[in-house]
Motif scaffolding. Structure first.
Motif, PDB file in Angstrom:
ATOM      1  N   ALA A   1       8.466  14.370  63.207  1.00 37.53           N
ATOM      2  CA  ALA A   1       8.798  14.565  61.911  1.00 37.53           C
ATOM      3  C   ALA A   1       9.087  15.894  61.308  1.00 37.53           C
ATOM      4  O   ALA A   1      10.256  16.445  60.713  1.00 37.53           O
ATOM      5  CB  ALA A   1       8.039  14.067  60.979  1.00 37.53           C
ATOM      6  N   LEU A   2       8.340  16.761  61.800  1.00 34.78           N
ATOM      7  CA  LEU A   2       8.552  18.099  61.360  1.00 34.78           C
ATOM      8  C   LEU A   2       9.676  18.959  61.888  1.00 34.78           C
ATOM      9  O   LEU A   2      10.187  19.810  61.092  1.00 34.78           O
ATOM     10  CB  LEU A   2       7.061  19.059  61.916  1.00 34.78           C
ATOM     11  N   ARG A   3       9.863  18.569  63.247  1.00 35.45           N
ATOM     12  CA  ARG A   3      11.116  19.012  63.887  1.00 35.45           C
ATOM     13  C   ARG A   3      12.467  18.831  63.278  1.00 35.45           C
ATOM     14  O   ARG A   3      13.104  19.623  62.602  1.00 35.45           O
ATOM     15  CB  ARG A   3      11.204  18.748  65.069  1.00 35.45           C
TER      16      ARG A   3
ATOM     17  N   ALA B   1      -1.402  15.883  69.189  1.00 34.12           N
ATOM     18  CA  ALA B   1      -2.220  15.375  70.203  1.00 34.12           C
ATOM     19  C   ALA B   1      -2.033  13.697  70.108  1.00 34.12           C
ATOM     20  O   ALA B   1      -2.394  13.018  70.962  1.00 34.12           O
ATOM     21  CB  ALA B   1      -3.642  15.405  69.464  1.00 34.12           C
ATOM     22  N   ALA B   2      -1.083  13.251  69.140  1.00 35.44           N
ATOM     23  CA  ALA B   2      -1.010  11.685  69.146  1.00 35.44           C
ATOM     24  C   ALA B   2      -0.317  11.033  70.435  1.00 35.44           C
ATOM     25  O   ALA B   2       0.421  11.908  71.223  1.00 35.44           O
ATOM     26  CB  ALA B   2       0.142  11.382  67.928  1.00 35.44           C
ATOM     27  N   ARG B   3      -0.564   9.819  70.742  1.00 38.29           N
ATOM     28  CA  ARG B   3      -0.272   9.311  71.973  1.00 38.29           C
ATOM     29  C   ARG B   3       1.673   8.979  72.060  1.00 38.29           C
ATOM     30  O   ARG B   3       2.063   8.977  72.928  1.00 38.29           O
ATOM     31  CB  ARG B   3      -1.246   8.152  72.502  1.00 38.29           C
ATOM     32  N   ASP B   4       1.868   8.515  70.691  1.00 34.91           N
ATOM     33  CA  ASP B   4       3.089   8.161  70.690  1.00 34.91           C
ATOM     34  C   ASP B   4       4.040   9.306  70.499  1.00 34.91           C
ATOM     35  O   ASP B   4       3.908  10.099  69.549  1.00 34.91           O
ATOM     36  CB  ASP B   4       3.077   7.445  69.199  1.00 34.91           C
TER      37      ASP B   4
ATOM     38  N   ALA C   1       0.570  20.450  58.635  1.00 32.96           N
ATOM     39  CA  ALA C   1       0.037  18.877  59.123  1.00 32.96           C
ATOM     40  C   ALA C   1      -0.048  18.223  58.123  1.00 32.96           C
ATOM     41  O   ALA C   1      -0.303  18.695  56.929  1.00 32.96           O
ATOM     42  CB  ALA C   1      -0.971  18.962  60.004  1.00 32.96           C
ATOM     43  N   PRO C   2       0.180  16.642  58.303  1.00 34.84           N
ATOM     44  CA  PRO C   2       0.118  15.912  57.041  1.00 34.84           C
ATOM     45  C   PRO C   2      -1.534  15.825  56.695  1.00 34.84           C
ATOM     46  O   PRO C   2      -2.350  16.214  57.396  1.00 34.84           O
ATOM     47  CB  PRO C   2       0.316  14.415  57.934  1.00 34.84           C
ATOM     48  N   GLY C   3      -1.708  15.631  55.335  1.00 34.01           N
ATOM     49  CA  GLY C   3      -3.083  15.619  54.799  1.00 34.01           C
ATOM     50  C   GLY C   3      -3.876  14.440  55.415  1.00 34.01           C
ATOM     51  O   GLY C   3      -3.216  13.397  56.009  1.00 34.01           O
ATOM     52  N   ASP C   4      -5.011  14.414  55.159  1.00 31.61           N
ATOM     53  CA  ASP C   4      -5.958  13.409  55.788  1.00 31.61           C
ATOM     54  C   ASP C   4      -5.691  11.959  55.453  1.00 31.61           C
ATOM     55  O   ASP C   4      -5.483  11.174  56.273  1.00 31.61           O
ATOM     56  CB  ASP C   4      -7.438  13.733  55.632  1.00 31.61           C
ATOM     57  N   ALA C   5      -5.128  11.830  54.031  1.00 31.80           N
ATOM     58  CA  ALA C   5      -5.149  10.453  53.531  1.00 31.80           C
ATOM     59  C   ALA C   5      -3.623   9.914  54.226  1.00 31.80           C
ATOM     60  O   ALA C   5      -3.752   8.676  54.689  1.00 31.80           O
ATOM     61  CB  ALA C   5      -4.981  10.554  51.873  1.00 31.80           C
ATOM     62  N   LEU C   6      -2.672  10.696  54.354  1.00 32.40           N
ATOM     63  CA  LEU C   6      -1.530  10.318  54.896  1.00 32.40           C
ATOM     64  C   LEU C   6      -1.888   9.906  56.673  1.00 32.40           C
ATOM     65  O   LEU C   6      -1.268   8.837  56.798  1.00 32.40           O
ATOM     66  CB  LEU C   6      -0.549  11.298  54.675  1.00 32.40           C
TER      67      LEU C   6
ATOM     68  N   ARG D   1       3.337  28.825  71.259  1.00 33.06           N
ATOM     69  CA  ARG D   1       2.843  27.209  71.289  1.00 33.06           C
ATOM     70  C   ARG D   1       2.101  27.114  70.016  1.00 33.06           C
ATOM     71  O   ARG D   1       0.764  27.941  69.790  1.00 33.06           O
ATOM     72  CB  ARG D   1       1.924  26.844  72.488  1.00 33.06           C
ATOM     73  N   ILE D   2       2.474  26.286  68.998  1.00 31.92           N
ATOM     74  CA  ILE D   2       1.931  26.203  67.986  1.00 31.92           C
ATOM     75  C   ILE D   2       1.275  24.749  67.792  1.00 31.92           C
ATOM     76  O   ILE D   2       2.205  23.655  67.743  1.00 31.92           O
ATOM     77  CB  ILE D   2       2.751  26.587  66.895  1.00 31.92           C
ATOM     78  N   LEU D   3       0.150  24.693  67.475  1.00 30.05           N
ATOM     79  CA  LEU D   3      -0.548  23.203  67.148  1.00 30.05           C
ATOM     80  C   LEU D   3      -0.368  22.936  65.549  1.00 30.05           C
ATOM     81  O   LEU D   3      -0.575  23.864  64.761  1.00 30.05           O
ATOM     82  CB  LEU D   3      -2.108  23.216  67.257  1.00 30.05           C
ATOM     83  N   VAL D   4       0.322  21.889  65.541  1.00 29.04           N
ATOM     84  CA  VAL D   4       0.894  21.297  64.101  1.00 29.04           C
ATOM     85  C   VAL D   4      -0.081  20.281  63.648  1.00 29.04           C
ATOM     86  O   VAL D   4       0.342  19.346  62.950  1.00 29.04           O
ATOM     87  CB  VAL D   4       2.197  21.126  64.071  1.00 29.04           C
ATOM     88  N   ASP D   5      -1.282  19.768  64.225  1.00 23.84           N
ATOM     89  CA  ASP D   5      -2.274  18.870  63.546  1.00 23.84           C
ATOM     90  C   ASP D   5      -3.162  19.421  62.818  1.00 23.84           C
ATOM     91  O   ASP D   5      -3.706  20.785  62.784  1.00 23.84           O
ATOM     92  CB  ASP D   5      -2.684  18.204  64.982  1.00 23.84           C
ATOM     93  N   ARG D   6      -3.949  18.767  61.860  1.00 19.66           N
ATOM     94  CA  ARG D   6      -4.975  19.305  61.189  1.00 19.66           C
ATOM     95  C   ARG D   6      -6.170  19.203  61.779  1.00 19.66           C
ATOM     96  O   ARG D   6      -7.033  20.220  61.344  1.00 19.66           O
ATOM     97  CB  ARG D   6      -5.238  18.437  59.749  1.00 19.66           C
ATOM     98  N   LEU D   7      -6.250  18.312  62.516  1.00 21.71           N
ATOM     99  CA  LEU D   7      -7.755  18.402  63.420  1.00 21.71           C
ATOM    100  C   LEU D   7      -7.434  18.927  64.859  1.00 21.71           C
ATOM    101  O   LEU D   7      -6.474  18.652  65.371  1.00 21.71           O
ATOM    102  CB  LEU D   7      -8.264  16.950  63.551  1.00 21.71           C
ATOM    103  N   TRP D   8      -8.560  19.619  65.405  1.00 23.22           N
ATOM    104  CA  TRP D   8      -8.627  20.205  66.755  1.00 23.22           C
ATOM    105  C   TRP D   8      -8.546  18.896  67.644  1.00 23.22           C
ATOM    106  O   TRP D   8      -9.188  17.931  67.579  1.00 23.22           O
ATOM    107  CB  TRP D   8      -9.623  20.859  67.037  1.00 23.22           C
TER     108      TRP D   8
END
Length: 119
Positions: free
Chosen positions: A110-112, A99-102, A46-51, A20-27
Motif C-alpha cells: 500500500a505504501l509503495r 513482516a507480514a506473510r501475505d 506504518a499503520p497505527g495500532d488500531a488499523l 533497506r527500510i523497515l516500514v512496520d510499527r513493531l519490530w
C-alpha cells in the motif's frame, strides 16, 4: 525517483536492495537487530495500532485498509517519515521491508502505491 522494491524482512539482504527500510510499527519477531540488515526503521510511516489490528488477516478488507492507511499517511509524523523516505529514494534504490506473510496485501504494498501516486 529511484526504484522501490518490497521484501519480507525475513528474507536475506542482497546488494541490489539498496537502502533497506523497515516500514512496520513493531519490530519483527525472531529477528535480531544486528542480523536484520536494516538501514532505517520508519515506525511513523506504518499503520497505527488500531488499523493494523483491525486489518490483520483480512485480505478481503484490502481496499478499506488502503483508504484508512492513506488517510493516516496525511498526519504530520507520517508526512515527515515520507519525506525521509523520499530523500533516500533520491539517492538510489530502496527496499521496503515488512513482516507480514501475505505478500500481496500488506502495508508495504500500500505504501509503495501511495508513494507512486504522491511523488
Amino acid at each position: 525517483m529511484a526504484r522501490i522494491m518490497l521484501k519480507r524482512v525475513y528474507e536475506p539482504a542482497a546488494e541490489t536492495d539498496g537502502t533497506r527500510i523497515l516500514v512496520d510499527r513493531l519490530w519483527p519477531r525472531g529477528i535480531a537487530k544486528e542480523k536484520a540488515g536494516i538501514d532505517l526503521w520508519l515506525k511513523d510511516i506504518a499503520p497505527g495500532d488500531a488499523l493494523r489490528k483491525r486489518f490483520h488477516g483480512k485480505p478481503e478488507d484490502w481496499e478499506e485498509f488502503r483508504a484508512a492507511y492513506f488517510a493516516e499517511l496525511k498526519t504530520p509524523a507520517a508526512q515527515a517519515a515520507a519525506e525521509t523516505l523520499r530523500r533516500h529514494l533520491e539517492d538510489g534504490p530502496v527496499t521496503l521491508l515488512y513482516a507480514a506473510r501475505d505478500e500481496q496485501h500488506n502495508n508495504a504494498v500500500a505504501l509503495r502505491d501511495w508513494l507512486a501516486d504522491n511523488a
